[in-house]
Design a protein around this motif. Structure first.
Motif, mmCIF file in Angstrom:
data_model
loop_
_atom_site.group_PDB
_atom_site.id
_atom_site.type_symbol
_atom_site.label_atom_id
_atom_site.label_comp_id
_atom_site.label_asym_id
_atom_site.label_seq_id
_atom_site.Cartn_x
_atom_site.Cartn_y
_atom_site.Cartn_z
ATOM 1 N N ALA A 202 -16.907 77.922 72.450
ATOM 2 C CA ALA A 202 -16.684 79.152 72.603
ATOM 3 C C ALA A 202 -16.414 79.892 71.280
ATOM 4 C CB ALA A 202 -16.086 79.624 73.827
ATOM 5 N N GLY A 203 -15.478 78.905 70.201
ATOM 6 C CA GLY A 203 -15.266 79.742 69.219
ATOM 7 C C GLY A 203 -16.283 79.028 68.222
ATOM 8 N N LEU A 204 -17.376 78.537 68.248
ATOM 9 C CA LEU A 204 -18.422 78.212 67.231
ATOM 10 C C LEU A 204 -18.600 79.904 66.479
ATOM 11 C CD1 LEU A 204 -20.098 75.154 68.759
ATOM 12 C CD2 LEU A 204 -17.972 75.274 67.279
ATOM 13 N N SER A 205 -18.668 80.523 67.358
ATOM 14 C CA SER A 205 -18.995 81.297 66.132
ATOM 15 C C SER A 205 -17.876 82.548 65.792
ATOM 16 C CB SER A 205 -20.079 82.686 67.915
ATOM 17 O OG SER A 205 -19.045 83.284 68.229
ATOM 18 N N ASP A 206 -16.791 81.643 65.604
ATOM 19 C CA ASP A 206 -15.567 83.057 65.192
ATOM 20 C C ASP A 206 -15.260 82.441 63.682
ATOM 21 O OD1 ASP A 206 -13.619 83.737 64.772
ATOM 22 O OD2 ASP A 206 -11.574 82.545 66.115
ATOM 23 N N VAL A 207 -15.922 83.405 62.465
ATOM 24 C CA VAL A 207 -16.028 83.459 61.188
ATOM 25 C C VAL A 207 -14.317 83.058 60.752
ATOM 26 C CG1 VAL A 207 -18.063 84.624 60.943
ATOM 27 C CG2 VAL A 207 -16.475 85.664 60.934
ATOM 28 N N TYR A 208 -13.528 83.410 60.947
ATOM 29 C CA TYR A 208 -12.484 83.849 61.040
ATOM 30 C C TYR A 208 -11.448 82.299 61.064
ATOM 31 C CZ TYR A 208 -12.303 88.776 60.655
ATOM 32 O OH TYR A 208 -12.887 89.473 60.715
ATOM 33 N N ARG A 209 -12.071 81.279 62.121
ATOM 34 C CA ARG A 209 -12.038 80.273 62.546
ATOM 35 C C ARG A 209 -12.383 79.139 61.764
ATOM 36 N NH1 ARG A 209 -10.143 78.426 67.488
ATOM 37 N NH2 ARG A 209 -10.659 80.998 68.498
ATOM 38 N N HIS A 210 -14.086 79.740 61.477
ATOM 39 C CA HIS A 210 -14.806 78.382 60.183
ATOM 40 C C HIS A 210 -14.782 78.582 59.002
ATOM 41 C CE1 HIS A 210 -15.056 76.045 64.842
ATOM 42 N NE2 HIS A 210 -15.135 77.410 64.396
ATOM 43 N N LEU A 211 -14.572 79.942 58.879
ATOM 44 C CA LEU A 211 -14.949 80.014 57.061
ATOM 45 C C LEU A 211 -13.850 80.614 56.239
ATOM 46 C CD1 LEU A 211 -17.967 82.340 57.737
ATOM 47 C CD2 LEU A 211 -17.846 79.660 57.491
ATOM 48 N N THR A 212 -13.541 80.196 55.181
ATOM 49 C CA THR A 212 -12.158 80.096 54.450
ATOM 50 C C THR A 212 -12.521 81.314 53.233
ATOM 51 O OG1 THR A 212 -12.606 77.755 52.879
ATOM 52 C CG2 THR A 212 -11.732 77.396 54.622
ATOM 53 N N ASN A 213 -13.553 81.865 53.450
ATOM 54 C CA ASN A 213 -13.752 82.880 52.635
ATOM 55 C C ASN A 213 -12.743 83.973 52.455
ATOM 56 O OD1 ASN A 213 -16.225 81.512 53.194
ATOM 57 N ND2 ASN A 213 -17.181 82.354 51.601
ATOM 58 N N TYR A 214 -11.877 84.023 51.402
ATOM 59 C CA TYR A 214 -11.221 85.485 51.573
ATOM 60 C C TYR A 214 -11.939 86.880 52.054
ATOM 61 C CZ TYR A 214 -7.734 89.380 49.687
ATOM 62 O OH TYR A 214 -7.385 90.737 49.581
ATOM 63 N N SER A 215 -12.941 86.899 51.312
ATOM 64 C CA SER A 215 -14.636 88.732 51.626
ATOM 65 C C SER A 215 -14.076 88.261 52.854
ATOM 66 C CB SER A 215 -15.185 88.442 50.613
ATOM 67 O OG SER A 215 -16.351 87.262 51.223
ATOM 68 N N ILE A 216 -13.990 87.404 53.874
ATOM 69 C CA ILE A 216 -14.368 87.220 54.877
ATOM 70 C C ILE A 216 -13.411 87.683 55.565
ATOM 71 C CG2 ILE A 216 -15.043 86.505 57.359
ATOM 72 C CD1 ILE A 216 -17.505 84.998 55.452
ATOM 73 N N ASN A 217 -12.017 86.753 55.081
ATOM 74 C CA ASN A 217 -11.019 86.482 56.138
ATOM 75 C C ASN A 217 -9.826 87.386 56.298
ATOM 76 O OD1 ASN A 217 -10.569 84.235 58.376
ATOM 77 N ND2 ASN A 217 -11.958 82.881 56.001
#
Length: 216
Positions: free
Chosen positions: A41-56
């Protein structure tokens, strides 16, 4: 903290033949802003799987570091803070660092022939070239580093005091290593005049040669 993270390691390469690289001792640990999970259910959550500062930084959970002295606060730490944390949990930060250096060197060696060949074809003096790379490294639960990607010309944007301290010191050291100085205005003007004189002389010689060829 249950968050996915990676390390941004800065590597300055001043030449490839022979390979000469400098690995900056300071860097950044960048955290995702939502607890890590492999649930479908959370595979598409970019705040969970990506560490990029520009995203988070757009996440409602994101906590910005606001004080240089608290470099283990928020979702971006200094590499020094990460090393202290590794030691605090019983790990060996020196071993982790040696593994990271080994990883960086082997990555550069893998591309050395290709980049060295391209450099020879592009410039007459390879010694005038340099590149600052941003290595993104994952560290697993056994403290083994894994290369995620290598960034050309990584961002030097400084949106926090921690960013400013680390990146300004990085740039200062990099410029010193490659020999970039800050000459005074008279030196710059004199260099421009010498260049203009050299260009004028070259143009004059070319004109004389052309006239001589036409006359003959």
């Amino acid at each position: 903290q249950g968050l996915k993270f990676d390390l941004r390691i800065y590597v300055l390469v001043t030449q490839y033949e022979p390979l000469r690289a400098y690995i900056y001792r300071e860097g950044l640990a960048r955290f995702a802003s939502t607890s890590y999970s492999t649930d479908e259910a959370g595979l598409s959550d970019v705040y969970r799987h990506l560490t990029n500062y520009s995203i988070n930084k757009h996440s409602p959970n994101f906590c910005e570091n606001t004080e240089v002295g608290q470099d283990n606060h928020g979702h971006k730490w200094s590499l020094s803070a990460f090393n202290r944390h590794v030691k605090w949990v019983g790990g060996d930060p020196k071993l982790v660092w040696h593994r990271i250096m080994d990883l960086c060197v082997k990555t550069l060696l893998a591309v050395e022939p290709l980049i060295a060949n391209r450099t020879r074809k592009t410039v007459d003096n390879p010694g005038v070239c340099f590149e600052l790379y941003g290595f993104d490294v994952l560290v697993d639960d056994c403290l083994k580093p894994w290369i995620l990607e290598v960034n050309l010309s990584p961002s030097m944007m400084a949106e926090s005091p921690l960013d400013w301290q680390i990146k300004s010191s990085l740039l200062s050291d990099a410029f010193n290593l490659v020999g970039v100085s800050n000459p005074d205005l008279r030196t710059v003007r004199a260099a421009k005049v010498r260049n203009q004189v050299a260009q004028a002389r070259a143009a004059h010689r070319k004109m004389l040669l052309e006239r001589g060829s036409f006359t003959g």
